[in-house]
Design a protein around this motif. Structure first.
Motif: not given
Length: 350
Positions: A56-62, A77-84, A98-105, A123-125
């Motif tokens: 899971l790629g995380v984009v922290d715009e906040a 969360v054990s099954y999530l591997e995060l990158s930002s 390289d990532v399965d999902f991207a979550l934009v905050i 939105q991310a899913v």
């Protein structure tokens, strides 16, 4: 005519002797008892489903406390591997897989607004699942609707245990009977046995009864190990026992057929392996048969072990009763008749 007590004592003595003969047969004990246990322990320890992770790629715009708190919770969360990273960097990661999902905050994120948080996850899913081919997960894809569905959380161990039980019954019938009887024939022990007042029917009955008891004990051990690894049993053990005993009768008949045909252990071993190995890998013991090519799945559908495994999984995973196992019981019944007739035709004492 012998008194009933004498006949019962003779049958019991032959039953105990059959147990001892089986225990002393190292090849039969290994293939029918220890091999399934070893396989169960290996696959149980590997725990295939436990190794699955989601990138899971995380984009922290906040860039506020609320967004950082959300990211920290996701890292827990054990099954999530995060990158930002930035939006452009995470889009590039999606394109490169390289990532399965991207979550934009987004800026102004407020954790108190539950609807907004769910919308962000939708939105991310949606971007990862519904983006057009080749788009690399472009933003703006349609949202995913989240609904609560009651279901059984089955793992690989829930799939594996019924298959290993079916394989154990097969191995016990083939190797436990074939090797033991061939050895008795080759050494002349059967001829000497029938020089005594012992009835052949008593001897065969004791052999079958001892194998059925050993089979039930082995199944109980396998289920104990399975429960230790987290197996979920939704059916009842009485139904399971009926199916196991019917399956044991099928493979005992196959074992007697091999024992009647083979002259020595060197002839019995390859025939037993030729019968057991295809069923072990094509009847859904370790992996679902859905992954097979369609033509192969159709052919292997009619293998006796396939019917056995399907019945066992329906009981263990779905809580099925005998009334709902019509196709499987019919297939097992047909195989029981076929193998019995073959055993009667091929079996001999010499």
């Amino acid at each position: 005519m012998r008194p009933f007590g004498l006949r019962l004592g003779m049958l019991w003595a032959l039953f105990v002797a059959s147990i001892l003969m089986f225990v002393r047969n190292r090849a039969a004990v290994f293939f029918s008892l220890f091999l399934p246990l070893i396989i169960m322990l290996i696959f149980g320890v590997l725990n295939f489903e436990g190794a699955t992770t989601i990138q899971l790629g995380v984009v922290d715009e906040a860039q506020n406390d609320a967004s950082r708190q959300l990211a920290d919770r996701l890292r827990g969360v054990s099954y999530l591997e995060l990158s930002s990273g930035t939006r452009d960097a995470e889009v590039a990661s999606l394109e490169a897989r390289d990532v399965d999902f991207a979550l934009v905050i987004p800026s102004g994120f407020d954790p108190q607004q539950a609807a907004v948080r769910q919308g962000l996850l939708q939105q991310a899913v949606g971007q990862a699942l519904f983006a057009p081919a080749g788009s690399g997960g472009a933003f703006g894809a349609p949202p995913v609707t989240f609904d609560s569905v009651a279901s059984r959380d089955l793992g690989y161990i829930d799939f594996l245990v019924p298959g290993i039980v079916g394989m154990t019954v097969m191995q016990l019938g083939l190797f436990g009977v074939a090797f033991g009887f061939v050895h008795l024939k080759r050494t002349g022990a059967l001829r000497r046995l029938f020089a005594t007042p012992t009835s052949p029917a008593y001897f065969l009955g004791a052999q079958v009864a001892s194998r059925l008891i050993i089979c039930l004990v082995q199944v109980a051990i396998l289920f104990g190990i399975g429960l230790w690894f987290g197996l979920q049993m939704f059916g009842d053990y009485l139904t399971l026992g009926v199916v196991v005993l019917l399956a044991a009768m099928i493979f005992l008949a196959v074992g007697f057929s091999i024992a009647g045909w083979a002259k020595n252990e060197d002839q019995a071993a390859p025939v037993a392996n030729l019968i057991s190995l295809p069923m072990m890998f094509l009847s859904g013991v370790f992996f679902p048969r859905d992954a097979m090519p369609e033509f192969l799945a159709r052919i292997t559908q009619f293998m006796p072990l396939t019917y056995v495994n399907e019945a066992l999984r329906s009981i263990v995973n779905d809580g099925a009763g005998l009334a709902s196992l019509g196709p499987q019981l019919l297939g097992m019944g047909v195989w029981a008749v076929i193998t019995f007739l073959v055993a009667v035709r091929l079996f001999s004492w010499e």
